[in-house]
Design a protein around this motif. Structure first.
Motif, PDB file in Angstrom:
ATOM      1  N   PRO A 144       0.828  -1.219   0.000  1.00  0.00           N
ATOM      2  CA  PRO A 144       0.000   0.000   0.000  1.00  0.00           C
ATOM      3  C   PRO A 144       0.858   1.263   0.000  1.00  0.00           C
ATOM      4  N   VAL A 145       0.473   2.230  -0.851  1.00  0.00           N
ATOM      5  CA  VAL A 145       1.191   3.497  -1.000  1.00  0.00           C
ATOM      6  C   VAL A 145       0.179   4.630  -0.934  1.00  0.00           C
ATOM      7  N   ARG A 146       0.504   5.677  -0.163  1.00  0.00           N
ATOM      8  CA  ARG A 146      -0.366   6.851  -0.038  1.00  0.00           C
ATOM      9  C   ARG A 146       0.380   8.073  -0.542  1.00  0.00           C
TER      10      ARG A 146
ATOM     11  N   ASP B 103      -7.765  13.721   7.454  1.00  0.00           N
ATOM     12  CA  ASP B 103      -8.238  12.591   6.652  1.00  0.00           C
ATOM     13  C   ASP B 103      -7.262  11.422   6.679  1.00  0.00           C
ATOM     14  N   SER B 104      -5.995  11.724   6.935  1.00  0.00           N
ATOM     15  CA  SER B 104      -4.937  10.726   6.785  1.00  0.00           C
ATOM     16  C   SER B 104      -4.533  10.158   8.138  1.00  0.00           C
ATOM     17  N   SER B 105      -4.901   8.926   8.371  1.00  0.00           N
ATOM     18  CA  SER B 105      -4.464   8.251   9.594  1.00  0.00           C
ATOM     19  C   SER B 105      -3.150   7.516   9.371  1.00  0.00           C
ATOM     20  N   ASP B 106      -2.756   7.364   8.110  1.00  0.00           N
ATOM     21  CA  ASP B 106      -1.542   6.635   7.770  1.00  0.00           C
ATOM     22  C   ASP B 106      -0.426   7.607   7.409  1.00  0.00           C
ATOM     23  N   HIS B 107       0.782   7.090   7.413  1.00  0.00           N
ATOM     24  CA  HIS B 107       1.936   7.861   6.979  1.00  0.00           C
ATOM     25  C   HIS B 107       1.782   8.254   5.514  1.00  0.00           C
TER      26      HIS B 107
END
Length: 449
Positions: free
Chosen positions: A115-117, A141-145
């Motif tokens: 997975p890539v954000r 909105d972004s809980s991920d790195h």
């Protein structure tokens, strides 16, 4: 109002540790990161040495100290472990800046499917509440790195001078830049080309994959299973036989990644304030006529641009390189649906002419007041008078893309799904060609208040 207060509180908590030492002009910010290396840059008010300490725990442990006596600092960390979180500190003339907020995660091994954000901001170069609200909405909105930060040009209004960059970029996005590698391109307001090249250390020698461009104005890099291509629609030659497009052809020949994303400033399809059929310097026309055939012939999946201070998004299309009036749905339309259930492409990896989606997102710090024609037949979605940014999430054979405004509300979303049976696409195209209402461009005019 509660949402705005919450996101402002988040931003204040994030920024407090990075602005405390007055001897530092700006930074740190991260550049040219790969699975084994990263560049840490910052600017001090006076000349001093360049020192970075780093490690996989907050105790750090390893230091690089360059006795170079400068105010413009860049330290390259090598021999890093892929997909690993590192903490770091920087040293200047007034002591050390260290914080748990100073950390980064190295890239996965090139080619890895994980997975890539990606956070995409266009025309972000105005300091103030508009840009801060867009930033805070994204952070909420972004809980991920955030793995990758793309900047689509006009990164520093009005003239791209150092003070402009300090206010609109390095201060406004301090915490993201200290944790996530930034990959910019040039816009028409980024006028100081020599400063840009001094400030950014971009992989002109193919340090992060791809083919060496020998220019920081255009370059490519790999992250996981994605190949990114950054082009210069403002300063570089846009001649079909010029250095940039000759390099682009060679770079695309070596692509084996599952996904290819290209980005530059001037949108090849736009009917907002800036009409792509009559751009002031011919930038939009040149990129459409010369870049798009190369990219589509090599299977590019997504093209991102700014310049127009609206949000506009195409269907899945291919082969249209002329004025809007020449767009023929029977020839150029691959999938005339909304894309919310997925645009399907049969090949996982680069394959010619299976379709591309084009996104215009130039509203990270300002929007145009209109009026807008918004009548390009290639477009599915058009949104005026709204601030926002784009979020891309890639996971294996699926890419999800959404546009979120300065309140965190989603105004558009679509997916591209690669590999497997593409019969669903064939069916949707057939329906669209028979007069489905999905072919009608969608116009939304939203208030930013």
């Amino acid at each position: 109002m509660l949402h705005k207060l919450t996101t402002i509180s988040i931003a204040m908590a994030l920024t407090s540790s990075l602005t405390a030492v007055a001897a530092y002009d700006y930074g740190p910010y991260l550049q040219s990161g790969s699975d084994t290396r990263i560049a840490v840059s910052w600017r001090t008010k006076d000349d001093t040495n360049s020192k970075v300490c780093y490690g996989t725990t907050q105790n750090l442990g390893k230091c690089i100290d360059q006795a170079n006596d400068t105010d413009d600092h860049t330290v390259i960390l090598n021999d890093l472990t892929p997909d690993t979180k590192y903490y770091y500190s920087i040293n200047g003339d007034d002591g050390e800046i260290t914080s748990s907020k100073l950390n980064f995660v190295t890239s996965p091994i090139m080619g890895t499917s994980t997975p890539v954000r990606v956070w995409v901001i266009g025309d972000s170069g105005i300091e103030g509440s508009a840009g801060e609200d867009v930033r805070d909405a994204y952070l909420a909105d972004s809980s991920d790195h955030t793995d990758i930060m793309l900047m689509l040009g006009d990164n520093a209004y009005q003239k791209g001078k150092e003070d402009d960059y300090e206010d609109a970029m390095f201060d406004q996005y301090a915490d993201v830049l200290s944790q996530t590698v930034v990959w910019p391109v040039l816009g028409n307001h980024d006028e100081d080309l020599s400063l840009y090249k001094d400030m950014f250390h971009l992989p002109k020698n193919a340090e992060i994959g791809g083919v060496a461009s020998h220019s920081e104005q255009y370059y490519s890099f790999n992250y996981a299973n994605i190949h990114f291509i950054a082009l210069d629609s403002e300063h570089a030659s846009r001649s079909s036989s010029g250095d940039m497009f000759e390099w682009l052809k060679e770079d695309l020949k070596q692509v084996t990644a599952d996904w290819t994303i290209a980005y530059w400033h001037h949108a090849p399809y736009s009917k907002g304030k800036h009409d792509s059929d009559s751009s002031r310097g011919g930038q939009a026309e040149d990129m459409r006529e010369h870049a798009l055939p190369i990219l589509e012939g090599a299977g590019v999946d997504l093209v991102l641009s700014g310049h127009d201070h609206t949000y506009q998004r195409s269907f899945l299309i291919d082969g249209h390189y002329n004025d809007a009036k020449t767009f023929d749905k029977n020839v150029h339309l691959i999938d005339g649906s909304s894309g919310q259930l997925g645009y399907h492409k049969s090949t996982l990896g680069p394959a010619p002419h299976e379709g591309t989606v084009y996104v215009v997102t130039g509203t990270a710090s300002k929007f145009s007041s209109g009026p807008f024609d918004f009548d390009h037949p290639a477009h599915y979605k058009n949104i005026g008078r709204v601030l926002g940014s784009v979020v891309i999430e890639v996971d294996g054979a699926t890419m999800d893309v959404k546009f979120i405004d300065d309140d965190g509300d989603t105004h558009d979303n679509f997916s591209i799904i690669k590999g497997g049976d593409s019969s669903g696409t064939v069916k949707r195209v057939a329906e669209s060609h028979n007069g489905s209402s999905s072919l009608e461009p969608k116009l939304t005019v939203a208030s930013s208040d």
